[in-house]
Design an enzyme around this catalytic site. Structure first.
Site, PDB file in Angstrom:
ATOM      1  N   LEU A 141      14.649  -3.106   2.044  1.00 42.54           N
ATOM      2  CA  LEU A 141      13.588  -2.702   1.127  1.00 42.54           C
ATOM      3  C   LEU A 141      12.596  -3.865   1.061  1.00 42.54           C
ATOM      4  O   LEU A 141      12.995  -5.040   1.108  1.00 42.54           O
ATOM      5  CB  LEU A 141      14.134  -2.424  -0.280  1.00 42.54           C
ATOM      6  CG  LEU A 141      15.036  -1.200  -0.470  1.00 42.54           C
ATOM      7  CD1 LEU A 141      15.482  -1.101  -1.927  1.00 42.54           C
ATOM      8  CD2 LEU A 141      14.339   0.079  -0.039  1.00 42.54           C
ATOM      9  N   ASP A 142      11.320  -3.554   0.943  1.00 47.64           N
ATOM     10  CA  ASP A 142      10.314  -4.598   0.802  1.00 47.64           C
ATOM     11  C   ASP A 142      10.595  -5.444  -0.440  1.00 47.64           C
ATOM     12  O   ASP A 142      11.250  -4.989  -1.388  1.00 47.64           O
ATOM     13  CB  ASP A 142       8.920  -3.982   0.668  1.00 47.64           C
ATOM     14  CG  ASP A 142       8.482  -3.248   1.932  1.00 47.64           C
ATOM     15  OD1 ASP A 142       8.948  -3.623   3.019  1.00 47.64           O
ATOM     16  OD2 ASP A 142       7.679  -2.298   1.811  1.00 47.64           O
ATOM     17  N   ARG A 143      10.057  -6.661  -0.454  1.00 47.16           N
ATOM     18  CA  ARG A 143      10.255  -7.568  -1.575  1.00 47.16           C
ATOM     19  C   ARG A 143       9.924  -6.900  -2.920  1.00 47.16           C
ATOM     20  O   ARG A 143      10.650  -7.068  -3.905  1.00 47.16           O
ATOM     21  CB  ARG A 143       9.375  -8.816  -1.406  1.00 47.16           C
ATOM     22  CG  ARG A 143       9.551  -9.858  -2.512  1.00 47.16           C
ATOM     23  CD  ARG A 143       8.342 -10.773  -2.595  1.00 47.16           C
ATOM     24  NE  ARG A 143       8.130 -11.526  -1.382  1.00 47.16           N
ATOM     25  CZ  ARG A 143       8.585 -12.768  -1.172  1.00 47.16           C
ATOM     26  NH1 ARG A 143       9.282 -13.372  -2.126  1.00 47.16           N
ATOM     27  NH2 ARG A 143       8.326 -13.383  -0.042  1.00 47.16           N
TER      28      ARG A 143
END
Length: 300
Positions: A141-143
């Site tokens: 998952l993106d930051r």
């Protein structure tokens, strides 16, 4: 036969156990579910939390083979071996994998010498709880995307998950706050996604040499400014939801890369809230969901 133990001879409180004797051969988890008067989830949590002893030795493997005459000790004490982190909350753990809820502001894995990442947090937790394993990432998952993720505890489990990911994971849904009022109640968007030299993913309705991506969506709520939309992924491409939302002229709010500057709550409004998969070892269905973030729903 069952008996209980509570205190040391000096009167100091110690961990409380129920004691049993095995009467017939069985796998450990099957035996526990049959003989311990607790819910399945509580029994599995006690097992993965190192609360079961067989003949005096802690056992965490659900398929440990029991034979008649073995002595079982089941902890009745609330165990304090939980992960304490503002960024990571474990929602399920067994001997092979961890399912967790990731907060915004943390990477899925390291990207630099000092970067805060989930793998490092998990590895510290495993060391502190004397588990001889490390975290293996199987998806990202993106930051600034929050939500549910799986990490394997060994390379073999990770490879089993990665080998047939799109069949193993049979339901994965995200919820997003999009800018503007969605015209459609539901639908599907598909395109080819490809990164340019600046690592920005761009979309094409025809094959551009990139990867084909399909997103299904349902509009859950809307007002005069925003829409609350559920996305179900048929494919899992980099930045897929963010790019497809922008393709529909309703980008994800708070998206600095593909958005339009609309940022009502000071974060990327994207959350992975449903994750269902077949366990790579036991093959039983595992289904997890989290609440839609309150900051999203309060906009409506």
């Amino acid at each position: 036969m069952k008996k209980k133990g509570y205190t040391n001879s000096d009167g100091m409180k110690r961990e409380s156990y129920d004691y049993y004797e095995v009467k017939e051969a069985s796998m450990l988890l099957d035996w526990l579910l049959k003989n311990v008067n607790e819910s399945r989830s509580k029994v599995k949590a006690t097992l993965s939390g190192q609360g079961i002893k067989v003949n005096g030795k802690t056992v965490t493997h659900f398929d440990f083979a029991l034979t008649p005459g073995m002595k079982i000790a089941v902890s009745k004490t609330k165990r304090n071996r939980t992960l304490r982190s503002r960024y990571v909350k474990i929602v399920y753990e067994d001997s092979f994998l961890v399912v967790l809820e990731k907060n915004i502001g943390i990477l899925s894995m390291a990207a630099g010498h000092s970067s805060l990442n989930v793998k490092s947090v998990l590895d510290d937790y495993f060391r502190n709880t004397k588990q001889h394993c490390t975290a293996h990432i199987v998806h990202r998952l993106d930051r600034d995307t929050s939500g549910l993720m799986i990490y394997a505890k060994d390379k073999r489990t990770a490879l089993a998950l990665e080998a047939d990911w799109h069949h193993t994971v049979y339901d994965r849904r995200y919820v997003a706050v999009l800018s503007g009022v969605m015209e459609d109640n539901q639908g599907t968007i598909a395109s080819w996604l490809k990164d340019n030299t600046a690592y920005v993913t761009y979309s094409s309705p025809v094959d551009n040499g990139g990867k084909y991506a399909v997103s299904h969506f349902v509009t859950l709520d809307r007002n005069q400014q925003y829409s609350l939309v559920e996305f179900k992924l048929e494919t899992g491409r980099k930045n897929q939801i963010r790019v497809h939302a922008a393709d529909m002229s309703h980008p994800v709010c708070g998206d600095p890369k593909y958005g339009n500057g609309d940022d009502p709550i000071g974060r990327l409004c994207l959350h992975a809230y449903v994750l269902c998969f077949y366990h790579p070892v036991t093959h039983e269905p595992m289904e997890f969901s989290t609440n839609i973030p309150h900051a999203f729903t309060q906009l409506f």
